[in-house]
Motif scaffolding. Sequence first.
Motif, PDB file in Angstrom:
ATOM      1  N   GLU A  58      69.924 128.678  75.548  1.00 14.09           N
ATOM      2  CA  GLU A  58      68.584 128.116  75.621  1.00 14.09           C
ATOM      3  C   GLU A  58      68.064 127.641  74.266  1.00 14.09           C
ATOM      4  N   THR A  59      68.250 128.437  73.219  1.00 14.52           N
ATOM      5  CA  THR A  59      67.667 128.081  71.928  1.00 14.52           C
ATOM      6  C   THR A  59      68.179 126.755  71.389  1.00 14.52           C
ATOM      7  N   PRO A  60      69.485 126.460  71.421  1.00 21.78           N
ATOM      8  CA  PRO A  60      69.923 125.129  70.972  1.00 21.78           C
ATOM      9  C   PRO A  60      69.283 123.992  71.761  1.00 21.78           C
ATOM     10  N   GLU A  61      69.040 124.212  73.041  1.00 31.99           N
ATOM     11  CA  GLU A  61      68.375 123.180  73.844  1.00 31.99           C
ATOM     12  C   GLU A  61      66.941 122.949  73.377  1.00 31.99           C
ATOM     13  N   LEU A  62      66.236 124.035  73.070  1.00 29.41           N
ATOM     14  CA  LEU A  62      64.863 123.902  72.582  1.00 29.41           C
ATOM     15  C   LEU A  62      64.832 123.248  71.205  1.00 29.41           C
ATOM     16  N   ARG A  94      70.609 127.156  62.759  1.00 30.00           N
ATOM     17  CA  ARG A  94      69.967 126.239  61.813  1.00 30.00           C
ATOM     18  C   ARG A  94      70.816 125.022  61.500  1.00 30.00           C
ATOM     19  N   GLU A  95      72.094 125.107  61.771  1.00 34.28           N
ATOM     20  CA  GLU A  95      72.977 123.962  61.554  1.00 34.28           C
ATOM     21  C   GLU A  95      72.987 123.007  62.741  1.00 34.28           C
ATOM     22  N   ARG A  96      72.413 123.387  63.835  1.00 31.19           N
ATOM     23  CA  ARG A  96      72.396 122.555  65.034  1.00 31.19           C
ATOM     24  C   ARG A  96      71.329 121.465  64.924  1.00 31.19           C
ATOM     25  N   PRO A  97      71.420 120.435  65.749  1.00 33.05           N
ATOM     26  CA  PRO A  97      70.346 119.429  65.777  1.00 33.05           C
ATOM     27  C   PRO A  97      68.997 120.087  66.025  1.00 33.05           C
TER      28      PRO A  97
END
Length: 309
Positions: A58-62, A94-97
């Motif tokens: 979920e967090t990467p999606e947000l 933090r490295e994700r979009p």
Amino acid sequence: MRIDAHHHLWDLAVRDQPWTRDLPALRRTFTAEDVRPALDRNAIDATVVVQTIAVPEETPELLALAAEDPHVRAVVGWTSLTDPGIADRLAELRERPGGSTLVGIRHGIQDEADPDWAARPDVRRGIAAVGAAGLVYDLLVRPDQLAAAVRTVRALPEVRFVLDHAGNPVVGDGEAESGGLETGGLETGGLESGGLESGGLGVGGLEAWSRLLTELADAPNVAVKLSGLVTRTAEAPADELRPYADHLLATIGPDRLMYGSDWPVCLLAAGYDDVLTLAETLTGALSTDEREAVFGTTAARWYGIGPTA
């Protein structure tokens, strides 16, 4: 800058939200486009979107949403606090979009059976890692877990905390009616830690809650959200919530109090406009600067949200 410091988004086509199964009003998809008219109508410049379910996807999606959405400026996500590699997990997020919009981490402590869960050594190590990464830790607790949360805030003075929904106090006779994400599993057993007793009103009653919030206010590393309370009221929310709001303003103060709509969970009791109006009513005696703190500058400072372009 006006900030809604607490709302949620989810897509049932992507992932089920099991906690909504008995809540028809919430058993559908809620997107950023759904809330945007209310944000525009009420001149909300920025929002903080908060996790709803304890899954790593979920967090990467947000974060990706925050990278593109004009309103969502910050994300309070989720990762396992008891993971020995939590520092690496946070760095990966933090490295994700959109990773720069990650401002905090939250776990649904209220869903843990142990009233002292927040004070466990492995949990505190995880929260300390959140603070070391420069992030805020959002506390979501039941009334019987609030004493342990207070002890944890005191034990980790280097971590910035935010207490969601003012600790989910029991308001009036509504303790069994609010249900849902932010109040699920509400229990009102006795306080068993820190020498704090609930008195005659039960662990979540006004007297016990006031005493714990006074204790919490002594810790300068914690702020509180004026959010998620309307679903705990009956027919006169302003009257029922006035003692709680007054106590927060007298102890925590406007500089550590921040408004959040808790949309769409608030729809169980009231629409977006009504929730905002209620918060404005409860803070109506404040000065202009104090109101600006509650409705913007406290959240901006605590979560590191810069001015909008």
